[in-house]
Design a protein around this motif. Structure first.
Motif, PDB file in Angstrom:
ATOM      1  N   ASP A 143       0.835  -1.211   0.000  1.00  0.00           N
ATOM      2  CA  ASP A 143       0.000   0.000   0.000  1.00  0.00           C
ATOM      3  C   ASP A 143       0.868   1.258   0.000  1.00  0.00           C
ATOM      4  OD1 ASP A 143      -2.314  -1.475  -0.013  1.00  0.00           O
ATOM      5  OD2 ASP A 143      -2.546  -1.441   2.166  1.00  0.00           O
TER       6      ASP A 143
ATOM      7  N   SER B  97       2.314   1.736  -3.437  1.00  0.00           N
ATOM      8  CA  SER B  97       1.278   2.230  -4.340  1.00  0.00           C
ATOM      9  C   SER B  97       1.026   3.722  -4.124  1.00  0.00           C
ATOM     10  CB  SER B  97      -0.013   1.440  -4.116  1.00  0.00           C
ATOM     11  OG  SER B  97      -1.071   1.959  -4.889  1.00  0.00           O
ATOM     12  N   ALA B  98       0.970   4.135  -2.865  1.00  0.00           N
ATOM     13  CA  ALA B  98       0.777   5.556  -2.575  1.00  0.00           C
ATOM     14  C   ALA B  98       1.955   6.386  -3.047  1.00  0.00           C
ATOM     15  CB  ALA B  98       0.561   5.758  -1.074  1.00  0.00           C
TER      16      ALA B  98
ATOM     17  N   ALA C 140       3.829   5.726  -5.679  1.00  0.00           N
ATOM     18  CA  ALA C 140       3.694   5.850  -7.130  1.00  0.00           C
ATOM     19  C   ALA C 140       2.611   6.862  -7.491  1.00  0.00           C
ATOM     20  CB  ALA C 140       3.381   4.489  -7.735  1.00  0.00           C
ATOM     21  N   SER C 141       1.514   6.872  -6.738  1.00  0.00           N
ATOM     22  CA  SER C 141       0.445   7.847  -6.995  1.00  0.00           C
ATOM     23  C   SER C 141       0.933   9.271  -6.725  1.00  0.00           C
ATOM     24  CB  SER C 141      -0.770   7.533  -6.121  1.00  0.00           C
ATOM     25  OG  SER C 141      -1.284   6.249  -6.404  1.00  0.00           O
ATOM     26  N   TYR C 142       1.745   9.438  -5.701  1.00  0.00           N
ATOM     27  CA  TYR C 142       2.300  10.767  -5.417  1.00  0.00           C
ATOM     28  C   TYR C 142       3.220  11.219  -6.550  1.00  0.00           C
ATOM     29  CZ  TYR C 142       4.999  14.424  -3.050  1.00  0.00           C
ATOM     30  OH  TYR C 142       5.622  15.590  -2.722  1.00  0.00           O
TER      31      TYR C 142
ATOM     32  N   ALA D  91       2.978  10.296  -9.635  1.00  0.00           N
ATOM     33  CA  ALA D  91       2.126  10.635 -10.768  1.00  0.00           C
ATOM     34  C   ALA D  91       1.463  11.995 -10.584  1.00  0.00           C
ATOM     35  CB  ALA D  91       1.072   9.552 -10.961  1.00  0.00           C
ATOM     36  N   ALA D  92       1.068  12.326  -9.369  1.00  0.00           N
ATOM     37  CA  ALA D  92       0.428  13.620  -9.114  1.00  0.00           C
ATOM     38  C   ALA D  92       1.398  14.771  -9.331  1.00  0.00           C
ATOM     39  CB  ALA D  92      -0.134  13.658  -7.700  1.00  0.00           C
TER      40      ALA D  92
ATOM     41  N   SER E 145      -4.260  18.786  -5.270  1.00  0.00           N
ATOM     42  CA  SER E 145      -4.255  17.363  -5.625  1.00  0.00           C
ATOM     43  C   SER E 145      -2.903  16.728  -5.331  1.00  0.00           C
ATOM     44  CB  SER E 145      -4.605  17.201  -7.108  1.00  0.00           C
ATOM     45  OG  SER E 145      -3.668  17.892  -7.924  1.00  0.00           O
TER      46      SER E 145
ATOM     47  N   ALA F 108      -2.181  13.682  -2.550  1.00  0.00           N
ATOM     48  CA  ALA F 108      -1.394  12.465  -2.793  1.00  0.00           C
ATOM     49  C   ALA F 108      -0.232  12.355  -1.813  1.00  0.00           C
ATOM     50  CB  ALA F 108      -0.880  12.465  -4.232  1.00  0.00           C
TER      51      ALA F 108
ATOM     52  N   LEU G 195       0.367   9.344   0.923  1.00  0.00           N
ATOM     53  CA  LEU G 195       1.616   8.590   1.057  1.00  0.00           C
ATOM     54  C   LEU G 195       2.089   8.570   2.506  1.00  0.00           C
ATOM     55  CD1 LEU G 195       4.128   7.147   0.057  1.00  0.00           C
ATOM     56  CD2 LEU G 195       5.072   9.375  -0.618  1.00  0.00           C
TER      57      LEU G 195
ATOM     58  N   GLN H  23      -5.116  15.194   4.233  1.00  0.00           N
ATOM     59  CA  GLN H  23      -5.534  14.758   2.903  1.00  0.00           C
ATOM     60  C   GLN H  23      -6.942  15.261   2.583  1.00  0.00           C
ATOM     61  OE1 GLN H  23      -5.561  10.509   2.519  1.00  0.00           O
ATOM     62  NE2 GLN H  23      -6.160  10.521   0.373  1.00  0.00           N
TER      63      GLN H  23
END
Length: 510
Positions: free
Chosen positions: A109, A112-113, A115-117, A119-120, A172, A176, A180, A324
């Motif tokens: 998890d 994944s967070a 990677a999302s950060y 991407a943001a 946004s 993210a 994370l 968040q």
């Protein structure tokens, strides 16, 4: 003859429905049947999706011919596989942290967070895309125009970049980032929770094993008493009642021993499960004698509560969730504000020569745009989006506040549980010493003929109870210490506790 001819008319065929009509009726009937079947329960792998009636069991699909292979057991580290029969608490925790699925899931998890950060954060940079096109045109001669063919191809480069959106992009990205942080804190909290669970299972197994040793000693004492009672009965110094009482005491000791043997296997399997291993894995842990006096906590409960509010990883995760939610408010507000962006494209076109049609030379072109987007009206959706995000942020803050109160209670409860366990260990040791002396006196009086067997059995029962209480108090103290370190948020991944302790445990102040 004429009359006969008039009376005998030629046979007339009966009217038959046309074949097309019969086909339409059959098609209609088949369609109705198909519709009724389609409205029923859909099938699953060739069987009915549900049971035909509420009182009938559902028939599952047939299993494949070859049964699935069982999952291989987790592999032990090479340095621990050689000494699996003699593990320490540090070894047990190490195996659990490597094999426990909860820690692996929390780590996944967090990744994944992350990677999302990443991407943001890409919103800060321009977006560049490349296109390739090929076009073929054929025109017929009409209206004074000659027939012509034209084929072209070429690449196109498109660029767009958001310059300003009044907090939407930063909101946004902040959302993210806080997600994370929440995932990372949750991972840390999961590690401490796994360590605590392993320690509790370890101390429970060790306590059960020590209790089994104590009950074996009690069983030997009961057997000795029975032999002594039988010997005294043979020489006329004891009655048959003494023999029966000794047998009863022996049976009770045997029953307690058998019950503890079952508990030992159960706790052994629970400890293996906490390590992420099968319950039947061959391992063992030696019970080391512990004669050191339990240490008392030096820090006050208020100091530990303040420390927990700073260092509890799950509380930090709750606070990150609040941030968040607040970042979502910025994103919602930006939807009702203008945004400024730039864009452009550049292309190069090449033409294929198709005589006798004249072929244009290759060429290029470009466009540049500066766009200011101003929201005017969208059915008040932006207003409600902001209200929804603000309410969600308030709810997250209240949940975090409630969780902080739970943390305070947990530390408060664990603190006094440890103090009680410390006093219980000291009291149980005193009880064990006095019970041991009482049993020795009763045994001496019985051998000398001055005491009864009942007095001896009573003293030995008290001794057996004192042994069990001393063992339980000692390992309960270890579990209470680990629980307090976990609730404060400072439990080490090796099971260590950085709490300040002292030898004197007589104090009662906070």
């Amino acid at each position: 003859m004429r009359n006969r001819m008039l009376t005998h008319q030629p046979d007339v065929l009966r009217p038959r429905p046309p074949s097309g009509r019969m086909f339409r009726l059959g098609t209609l009937a088949a369609g109705i049947v198909a519709l009724l079947v389609g409205c029923g329960t859909p099938g699953v792998r060739g069987v009915a999706g549900t049971a035909p009636a509420p009182n009938v069991a559902w028939t599952p699909p047939r299993r494949p011919a070859a049964p699935p292979q069982p999952t291989p057991p987790p592999e032990l580290p090479a340095d621990l596989a050689s000494r699996i029969a003699q593990l320490t608490l540090t070894d047990v925790i190490d195996i659990a942290l490597r094999n426990n699925t909860a820690t692996s899931a929390a780590w996944a998890d967090a990744r994944s967070a992350a990677a999302s950060y990443g991407a943001a954060k890409g919103q800060y940079y321009p977006t560049v895309t490349g296109d390739g096109t090929a076009t073929a045109i054929k025109r017929i001669a009409s209206g004074g125009l000659l027939a012509a063919k034209q084929q072209s191809f070429g690449p196109t480069l498109n660029v767009s970049w958001l310059l300003l959106d009044f907090g939407g992009r930063s909101g946004s990205i902040g959302e993210a980032r806080e997600a994370l942080l929440a995932a990372d804190w949750t991972h840390n909290a999961t590690l401490q929770t796994v360590v605590l669970g392993v320690q509790q299972a370890y101390f429970l197994y060790m306590g059960t094993k020590a209790l089994l040793d104590a009950q074996q000693t009690t069983l030997k004492e009961a057997q000795t008493n029975l032999e002594a009672a039988e010997q005294r009965h043979r020489v006329g110094l004891a009655t048959i009642a003494d023999v029966l009482q000794a047998k009863t005491a022996l049976s009770q000791a045997q029953l307690a021993l058998e019950s503890t043997q079952g508990d030992l296997q159960t706790t052994r399997g629970a400890l293996a499960l906490s390590m992420g291993l099968p319950a039947n894995v061959p391992y063992d842990i030696a019970v080391s004698p512990d004669t050191t006096a339990p240490l008392g906590i030096v820090e006050s409960v208020d100091t530990l509560i303040a420390r927990a509010t700073r260092e509890r990883p799950d509380l930090a995760a709750q606070r990150a969730v609040v941030e968040q939610a607040r970042a979502r408010v910025s994103v919602a507000r930006s939807q009702a504000l203008p945004s400024l962006s730039v864009g452009g494209s550049a292309n190069q076109t090449y033409f294929v020569h198709n005589p006798p049609t004249p072929t244009p030379p290759p060429g290029n072109g470009y466009t540049a745009t500066l766009t200011l987007s101003i929201p005017i009206f969208s059915g008040w959706s932006q207003i409600y989006d902001v209200k929804a995000a603000s309410a969600a942020a308030d709810a997250a803050a209240l949940r975090a506040q409630g969780f902080e109160q739970q943390v305070v209670y947990q530390v408060f409860n664990a603190y006094y549980a440890l103090r009680t366990s410390t006093q219980t260990v000291r009291t149980s040791r005193d009880l064990l010493e006095s019970a041991t002396e009482s049993e020795q006196v009763a045994l001496g009086r019985y051998k000398a003929g001055a005491g009864s067997l009942l007095d001896l059995l009573t003293a030995q029962a008290a001794l057996a109870s004192a042994r069990a209480q001393a063992i339980q108090a000692r390992f309960s103290w270890n579990s209470a210490l680990a629980q307090l370190a976990h609730d404060v948020g400072i439990l080490g991944l090796d099971g260590s506790s950085p709490l300040r302790m002292q030898t004197d445990t007589t104090g009662t102040g906070r």
